[in-house]
Design a protein around this motif. Structure first.
Motif, short mmCIF file in Angstrom:
data_model
loop_
_atom_site.label_atom_id
_atom_site.label_comp_id
_atom_site.label_asym_id
_atom_site.label_seq_id
_atom_site.Cartn_x
_atom_site.Cartn_y
_atom_site.Cartn_z
N ALA A 68 9.75 -31.33 25.08
CA ALA A 68 9.01 -32.30 25.91
C ALA A 68 9.91 -33.46 26.29
O ALA A 68 10.75 -33.89 25.51
CB ALA A 68 7.80 -32.82 25.14
N ALA A 69 9.69 -33.96 27.48
CA ALA A 69 10.25 -35.26 27.82
C ALA A 69 9.38 -36.28 27.08
O ALA A 69 8.28 -35.95 26.65
CB ALA A 69 10.18 -35.49 29.33
N GLY A 70 9.84 -37.49 26.94
CA GLY A 70 9.00 -38.49 26.29
C GLY A 70 9.79 -39.35 25.33
O GLY A 70 11.01 -39.27 25.25
N GLY A 71 9.03 -40.16 24.59
CA GLY A 71 9.67 -41.06 23.65
C GLY A 71 8.68 -42.05 23.08
O GLY A 71 7.47 -41.94 23.30
N VAL A 72 9.22 -43.01 22.36
CA VAL A 72 8.37 -43.98 21.68
C VAL A 72 7.60 -44.83 22.69
O VAL A 72 8.10 -45.13 23.77
CB VAL A 72 9.17 -44.88 20.72
#
Length: 169
Positions: A68-72
């Motif tokens: 997945a793309a993404g983050g905090v």
């Protein structure tokens, strides 16, 4: 402008996903605090998933494949805004329709996270964020387990894959 990710203020939550404060990413990692993250599964029209090879400099799971793309989630930022920001930063995508799939709590040594999982459809082109992604490619969902046997895949990504309702892609 590229900021130092270790100094970003991130949302800290309790076991029930209630916000209890904000600290820098560095402190969150050092103290293994529960935080929020957005995850965006990017599919093409054929139903293949775009996976990304994380750089060796990432603070967690360096060199792993990420599903997945993404983050905090940054302090004060809603999940959806985080997902849109991360898509723009990591893959150069804007204006794509995000569909909410589910929330997931994931915990292992060194990573305790409440994630909100979204999906979208895009053929690209992608502009990969060089500080975070070495390269990426589309893959059939049933090939991910095979890949995982020979190369490291992020554990939180594997956990969300197992919960993915295939009829909602």
């Amino acid at each position: 402008m590229f900021t130092n990710p270790a100094e970003e203020l991130v949302t800290i939550v309790d076991q029930d996903n209630n916000p209890i404060g904000a600290v820098t990413r560095r402190i969150m990692r050092q103290q293994n605090l529960i935080h929020r993250a957005s995850y965006i599964l990017v599919f093409n029209r054929a139903g293949q998933l775009f996976i990304q090879k994380r750089t060796a400099t990432k603070d967690i799971y360096p060199g792993y494949w990420d599903l997945a793309a993404g983050g905090v989630v940054l302090a004060g930022e809603p999940y959806l805004e985080s997902a849109q920001r991360e898509l723009r930063e990591e893959l150069g995508l804007t204006g794509v329709k995000l569909s909410f799939l589910f929330d997931q709590y994931f915990e292992e040594s060194g990573n305790r996270v409440w994630g909100s999982i979204f999906s979208c459809v895009s053929e690209g082109p992608f502009t990969l964020q060089k500080e975070e992604i070495d390269y990426g490619r589309f893959i059939d969902l049933d090939e991910i387990e095979v890949l995982h046997q020979t190369e490291p895949v992020t554990p939180d990504g594997m956990a969300l894959l197992r919960l993915l309702p295939h009829d909602r892609i």
